[in-house]
Scaffold this active site. Structure first.
Site, short mmCIF file in Angstrom:
data_model
loop_
_atom_site.label_atom_id
_atom_site.label_comp_id
_atom_site.label_asym_id
_atom_site.label_seq_id
_atom_site.Cartn_x
_atom_site.Cartn_y
_atom_site.Cartn_z
N ASP A 173 -2.21 -1.37 10.10
CA ASP A 173 -2.43 -1.36 8.65
C ASP A 173 -3.04 -2.67 8.14
OD1 ASP A 173 -1.35 1.14 8.22
OD2 ASP A 173 0.66 0.39 7.75
N LYS A 183 0.85 -1.20 0.00
CA LYS A 183 0.00 0.00 0.00
C LYS A 183 0.88 1.25 0.00
CE LYS A 183 0.56 1.75 4.37
NZ LYS A 183 1.80 2.41 4.45
O1 C5P Z 1 0.29 -0.93 14.53
P1 C5P Z 1 1.70 -1.07 14.04
O2 C5P Z 1 2.44 -2.18 14.72
O3 C5P Z 1 1.80 -1.13 12.56
O4 C5P Z 1 2.42 0.28 14.47
C1 C5P Z 1 3.82 0.41 14.49
C2 C5P Z 1 4.19 1.57 15.39
O5 C5P Z 1 3.74 2.79 14.81
C3 C5P Z 1 3.54 1.54 16.76
O6 C5P Z 1 4.36 0.86 17.67
C4 C5P Z 1 3.42 2.99 17.11
O7 C5P Z 1 4.63 3.45 17.64
C5 C5P Z 1 3.23 3.69 15.78
N1 C5P Z 1 1.81 3.98 15.47
C6 C5P Z 1 1.19 5.01 16.14
N2 C5P Z 1 -0.13 5.28 15.86
C7 C5P Z 1 -0.80 4.57 14.92
C8 C5P Z 1 -0.16 3.53 14.23
C9 C5P Z 1 1.16 3.27 14.53
O8 C5P Z 1 1.77 5.69 16.99
N3 C5P Z 1 -2.08 4.88 14.68
#
Ligand code: C5P
Length: 313
Positions: free
Chosen positions: A141, A11
């Site tokens: 995501d 994406k």
């Molecule tokens: O959810 P995911 O593991 O993909 O997110 C990776 C990192 O990105 C999280 O640990 C966080 O630090 C940050 N993040 C965030 N807010 C979001 C998505 C991701 O702060 N909405």
């Protein structure tokens, strides 16, 4: 069936706005996400053991439980122990075509493919929204990666509203092979530098998040107005990634100079993408940017907007 082959598309973020902090420590986001036809190939085979075994042809991809695809299989085992007892463990084979740690949801889309594939292999009959609920437990995501296409994503990124398909746009992506950006680092740095501008009142947050639906990019997408889509690209994370990584800044400028419809960093970077109206135009832009930067570690990918997420092939 004992085996499934799936395609897991990457994406790009056409839009990423950071609105505020969430009680769970994540950020409240307003995004517009777009699947592209640069995709990993995922094969699942029932292996007749009690184990998950992961293989990947890319040396930088871990094959243990730090890999999101592995964690997706673990989550399915935890949620559906009877199906696991009946059908047994699984071999997961990942053929990596999406660059790693690139802001293209490569790991997330692999996890989405494992959820979709195990649902089929274990004959669970889960709906798309049930799969997306499981996906949200693994990463922000991953729910989008399941259904793909073009969508608004709010909340942590897991609340999705589909937008009309865009099939007439081409994408050129560029990334320095040796460069990877940690998503957690990018958000944490953004928080350190810009949290004073975060919206904290829940009602204002809700209103601001709803505003993306009536914004210029959504209207441009609805009218399939390629020029306006290009001009409306936005990514707040550029504010922390570009100053830290001059190579990414240089790429952004090289794409701008090449006269594309629009250019932006995707997600937390470091991949920079540009939109063009044709494949021929994308190829010309690649030549121009490759000549301007002249760095053998720079890799390019040409792709098109993709109307779907995970696909069984
Ligand atoms: O959810 P995911 O593991 O993909 O997110 C990776 C990192 O990105 C999280 O640990 C966080 O630090 C940050 N993040 C965030 N807010 C979001 C998505 C991701 O702060 N909405």
């Amino acid at each position: 069936m004992r085996s499934y082959s799936l395609l897991a598309p990457a994406k790009i973020n056409l839009y990423l706005e950071i609105l505020g902090s969430r009680p769970d420590g994540y950020h409240e986001l307003a995004m517009i996400l777009q699947s592209i036809d640069l995709a990993d190939a995922i094969d699942l085979h029932a292996n007749g053991t009690d184990n998950i075994r992961l293989h990947c042809d890319h040396p930088q991809v871990p094959v243990d439980k730090t890999n999101l695809a592995y964690r997706a299989a673990q989550l399915m085992i935890h949620q559906f122990p009877d199906a696991f007892a009946k059908f047994g463990g699984v071999d997961i084979e990942i053929e990596k075509r999406i660059p790693v740690a690139a802001g293209l949801a490569g790991g997330s889309t692999n996890a989405a493919a494992v959820l979709v594939g195990l649902d089929l292999m274990w004959q669970l009959g889960l709906t798309q929204s049930e799969l997306q609920e499981l996906a949200a437990q693994l990463g922000s995501d991953i729910p989008f990666c399941i259904g793909g296409g073009t969508a608004i994503a709010t909340g942590r990124g897991e609340r999705l509203s589909p937008l009309p398909d865009l099939d007439n746009l081409h994408v050129i992506l560029a990334k320095h092979r040796s460069l990877g950006v940690s998503t957690a680092w990018a958000y944490q740095t953004y928080r350190q530098q810009f949290s004073s501008s975060y919206i904290s009142d829940p009602q204002s947050l809700k209103e601001r998040s709803a505003r993306v639906h009536s914004g210029g990019l959504v209207s441009a997408i609805a009218h399939k107005d390629a020029a306006k889509i290009g001009q409306s690209l936005h990514n707040d994370l550029e504010r922390v990634v570009l100053p830290k990584y001059p190579q990414v800044q240089q790429l952004r400028q090289a794409f701008e100079t090449a006269g594309v419809l629009g250019t932006m960093m995707s997600g937390s970077g470091p991949t920079v993408f540009a939109l063009t109206a044709s494949r021929t135009q994308a190829e010309l832009v690649r030549q121009q940017v490759a000549t301007a930067i002249n760095d053998p570690s720079l890799e390019f990918f040409l792709a098109q907007f993709n109307p779907t997420g995970i696909k069984v092939v």
